[in-house]
Design an enzyme around this catalytic site. Structure first.
Site, PDB file in Angstrom:
ATOM      1  N   CYS A   1     -11.862  -8.473  11.303  1.00 41.20           N
ATOM      2  CA  CYS A   1     -11.431  -7.269  12.043  1.00 41.20           C
ATOM      3  C   CYS A   1     -12.249  -6.340  12.759  1.00 41.20           C
ATOM      4  CB  CYS A   1     -10.588  -6.569  11.366  1.00 41.20           C
ATOM      5  SG  CYS A   1     -11.320  -5.592   9.803  1.00 41.20           S
TER       6      CYS A   1
ATOM      7  N   ARG B   1       0.804  -1.198   0.014  1.00 39.18           N
ATOM      8  CA  ARG B   1       0.122   0.093   0.075  1.00 39.18           C
ATOM      9  C   ARG B   1       0.775   1.428   0.017  1.00 39.18           C
ATOM     10  NH1 ARG B   1      -3.576   0.054   4.898  1.00 39.18           N
ATOM     11  NH2 ARG B   1      -4.300   1.877   4.072  1.00 39.18           N
TER      12      ARG B   1
ATOM     13  N   SER C   1       0.464   4.233   1.791  1.00 40.32           N
ATOM     14  CA  SER C   1       0.429   5.004   3.033  1.00 40.32           C
ATOM     15  C   SER C   1       1.763   5.194   3.547  1.00 40.32           C
ATOM     16  CB  SER C   1      -0.584   4.545   3.959  1.00 40.32           C
ATOM     17  OG  SER C   1      -0.121   3.242   4.634  1.00 40.32           O
TER      18      SER C   1
ATOM     19  N   ARG D   1     -13.325  -3.761  19.437  1.00 38.43           N
ATOM     20  CA  ARG D   1     -12.659  -4.285  20.288  1.00 38.43           C
ATOM     21  C   ARG D   1     -11.996  -3.197  21.402  1.00 38.43           C
ATOM     22  NH1 ARG D   1      -7.079  -4.089  20.832  1.00 38.43           N
ATOM     23  NH2 ARG D   1      -6.916  -3.080  18.974  1.00 38.43           N
ATOM     24  N   ARG D   2     -11.328  -2.104  20.677  1.00 37.40           N
ATOM     25  CA  ARG D   2     -11.056  -1.073  21.747  1.00 37.40           C
ATOM     26  C   ARG D   2     -12.163  -0.472  22.397  1.00 37.40           C
ATOM     27  NH1 ARG D   2      -7.133   0.964  16.822  1.00 37.40           N
ATOM     28  NH2 ARG D   2      -5.224  -0.344  17.351  1.00 37.40           N
TER      29      ARG D   2
ATOM     30  N   LYS E   1      -2.367  -7.822  11.066  1.00 37.33           N
ATOM     31  CA  LYS E   1      -3.970  -7.822  11.668  1.00 37.33           C
ATOM     32  C   LYS E   1      -4.948  -7.450  10.421  1.00 37.33           C
ATOM     33  CE  LYS E   1      -4.459  -3.229  13.582  1.00 37.33           C
ATOM     34  NZ  LYS E   1      -4.658  -2.353  14.689  1.00 37.33           N
ATOM     35  N   ASP E   2      -4.458  -6.788   9.496  1.00 34.93           N
ATOM     36  CA  ASP E   2      -5.512  -6.557   8.511  1.00 34.93           C
ATOM     37  C   ASP E   2      -5.975  -7.914   7.437  1.00 34.93           C
ATOM     38  OD1 ASP E   2      -5.369  -4.133   8.965  1.00 34.93           O
ATOM     39  OD2 ASP E   2      -3.793  -3.454   7.759  1.00 34.93           O
TER      40      ASP E   2
ATOM     41  N   ARG F   1     -12.889   7.002  11.657  1.00 35.30           N
ATOM     42  CA  ARG F   1     -12.045   6.411  10.776  1.00 35.30           C
ATOM     43  C   ARG F   1     -11.086   7.363  10.294  1.00 35.30           C
ATOM     44  NH1 ARG F   1     -13.998   1.871   9.100  1.00 35.30           N
ATOM     45  NH2 ARG F   1     -16.155   1.255   9.832  1.00 35.30           N
TER      46      ARG F   1
ATOM     47  N   ARG G   1      -6.376  10.649  12.683  1.00 32.35           N
ATOM     48  CA  ARG G   1      -6.857  10.599  13.946  1.00 32.35           C
ATOM     49  C   ARG G   1      -6.175  11.450  15.146  1.00 32.35           C
ATOM     50  NH1 ARG G   1      -8.717   4.166  14.274  1.00 32.35           N
ATOM     51  NH2 ARG G   1      -9.439   3.999  11.793  1.00 32.35           N
TER      52      ARG G   1
ATOM     53  N   ASN H   1      -6.560   7.447   8.971  1.00 31.55           N
ATOM     54  CA  ASN H   1      -5.450   6.842   9.026  1.00 31.55           C
ATOM     55  C   ASN H   1      -4.947   7.527  10.362  1.00 31.55           C
ATOM     56  OD1 ASN H   1      -4.159   9.478   8.479  1.00 31.55           O
ATOM     57  ND2 ASN H   1      -3.683   8.868   6.263  1.00 31.55           N
TER      58      ASN H   1
ATOM     59  N   THR I   1     -11.922   5.873  18.640  1.00 30.18           N
ATOM     60  CA  THR I   1     -11.481   4.968  18.058  1.00 30.18           C
ATOM     61  C   THR I   1     -12.418   4.164  17.260  1.00 30.18           C
ATOM     62  OG1 THR I   1     -10.719   2.382  18.711  1.00 30.18           O
ATOM     63  CG2 THR I   1     -12.182   3.427  20.202  1.00 30.18           C
TER      64      THR I   1
HETATM   65  N1  LIG Z   1      -6.447  -1.338  10.882  1.00 32.22           N
HETATM   66  C1  LIG Z   1      -5.202  -0.439  10.338  1.00 32.22           C
HETATM   67  C2  LIG Z   1      -4.042  -0.835  10.782  1.00 32.22           C
HETATM   68  N2  LIG Z   1      -3.392  -1.792  10.551  1.00 32.22           N
HETATM   69  C3  LIG Z   1      -2.340  -2.002  11.042  1.00 32.22           C
HETATM   70  C4  LIG Z   1      -2.178  -1.144  12.273  1.00 32.22           C
HETATM   71  C5  LIG Z   1      -1.218  -0.701  12.999  1.00 32.22           C
HETATM   72  C6  LIG Z   1       0.202  -1.261  12.761  1.00 32.22           C
HETATM   73  C7  LIG Z   1       0.077  -2.884  13.130  1.00 32.22           C
HETATM   74  O1  LIG Z   1      -0.726  -3.517  14.095  1.00 32.22           O
HETATM   75  O2  LIG Z   1       0.897  -3.513  12.699  1.00 32.22           O
HETATM   76  C8  LIG Z   1      -3.352  -0.008  11.966  1.00 32.22           C
HETATM   77  C9  LIG Z   1      -3.548   1.106  12.617  1.00 32.22           C
HETATM   78  C10 LIG Z   1      -4.096   0.821  13.945  1.00 32.22           C
HETATM   79  O3  LIG Z   1      -4.755  -0.043  14.546  1.00 32.22           O
HETATM   80  O4  LIG Z   1      -3.668   2.052  14.954  1.00 32.22           O
END
Ligand SMILES: NCc1[nH]cc(CCC(=O)O)c1CC(=O)O
Length: 334
Positions: A269, A42, A44, A158-159, A112-113, A176, A182, A178, A154
């Protein structure tokens, strides 16, 4: 799918700037013999930074030059679409398409994505040593010092659930965007604080914004948080050994246990599922929680086992969570 690809970085269209003959690896590698390895990522800042780290580690270990190829994903293009299709896999699918089309040799994702299910034609080639998996509070002070009713942003259930369990008085706001976007909401005074992954903040150079890092006892991270995944097409046996040079088996065991919990609970997720696995005295120690969205109830369980049994450890823990009513907490499922 309308992905745009930018041939960026060094080496594009030029002879490989490979620093070493690296006969050990290049002899087995058909594509790389013709030029740098193409890494799909990606675009970003966070993604480019972590991809560059992986590229440098691979070059250091194998002598192969690696070229970053930026790919725009659906999740980057449209926030509305992200909400509509629920998030699962949107950052991942476009990268996988470029792998299957042979346009890149491998891709780097935030682990985690990645959806927990297998993807046809795609292999998980390496999980490098994991970065800090914890969540961080970004704001003027620690969580306990925020005033009653403070607005904390957030996007993750989960959070939300775990924040509400610690501080039921807070006004937890869904956001939402990046990490930079936020953080700006805090700087602008729109929010009092936001919760973000420590690893991501480090990668974008914004650890200065962190007021508190949550211990896993307070807030369990998302499965795989802080870890990266290198994927390639299943047919690319020539690449597997090369990419394997940056694999960390203990990270893989930890994230396997964590993601198996999520898979068995059938959560994506967006599920209110937190997990944390780590090596403790040569054993894999796994903790998982399922929390009610309003923070009123949490089930939290732990187990230990051999790292080779990571999958079974995760599966057994998920079944114990279900036996204690996890699916009621996760929402209306028949
Ligand atoms: N969902 C977006 C995402 N994917 C990975 C990360 C953070 C870095 C990671 O977990 O490797 C983030 C941002 C966040 O949750 O703050």
């Amino acid at each position: 799918m309308g992905n745009s690809r930018d041939r960026g970085g060094r080496g594009a269209g030029r002879p490989s700037p490979r620093s070493e003959p690296s006969s050990e690896w290049s002899s087995a590698l058909s594509t790389a013999d013709r030029g740098p390895l193409r890494l799909g990522t990606r675009k970003s800042l966070m993604a480019m930074t972590q991809s560059r780290l992986v590229a440098d580690a691979l070059t250091e270990r194998t002598g192969h030059a690696v070229e970053l190829v930026g790919v725009t994903t659906e999740g980057d293009v449209s926030k509305a679409l992200l909400a509509q299709i629920g998030g699962t896999g949107v950052f991942v699918n476009a990268l996988r398409d470029t792998l299957l089309a042979g346009e890149v040799d491998f891709a780097v994702h935030s682990l985690k994505d990645l959806p927990t299910g297998p993807a046809e034609g795609i292999a998980l080639a390496a999980t490098p040593v994991r970065d800090d998996p914890r969540d961080a509070l970004c704001g003027p002070c620690k969580l306990a010092d925020l005033p009653r009713g403070a607005r904390v942003g957030t996007g993750s259930p989960r959070r939300v659930a775990q924040l509400r369990a610690m501080r039921p008085d807070l006004d937890v706001v869904a956001i939402r965007g990046n990490a930079d976007t936020r953080l700006r909401k805090v700087a602008d005074g729109e929010l009092d604080a936001v919760v973000l992954a420590h690893a991501g903040l480090r990668r974008i150079g914004r650890l200065d914004a962190v007021a508190e890092v949550f211990d896993p006892d307070q807030m369990l991270p998302a499965p795989g948080q802080g870890a990266l995944a290198l994927e390639c097409a299943t047919g690319r046996d020539d690449l597997r050994a090369l990419l394997g040079t940056v694999d960390d088996p203990m990270t893989r065991a930890c994230v396997t246990a964590e993601r198996t919990v999520l898979a068995v609970l059938e959560g994506g997720c967006s599920a209110p599922v937190g997990t944390y696995a780590a090596e403790v005295e040569e054993e894999l120690h796994l903790t998982a929680t399922v929390a009610a969205f309003d923070g009123s109830r949490q089930i939290r369980l732990s187990a230990s086992g051999h790292p080779d049994d990571a999958e079974r450890l995760g599966r057994d823990l998920a079944h114990r969570l279900l036996a204690q009513g996890a699916d009621q907490l996760m929402g209306e499922r028949d």
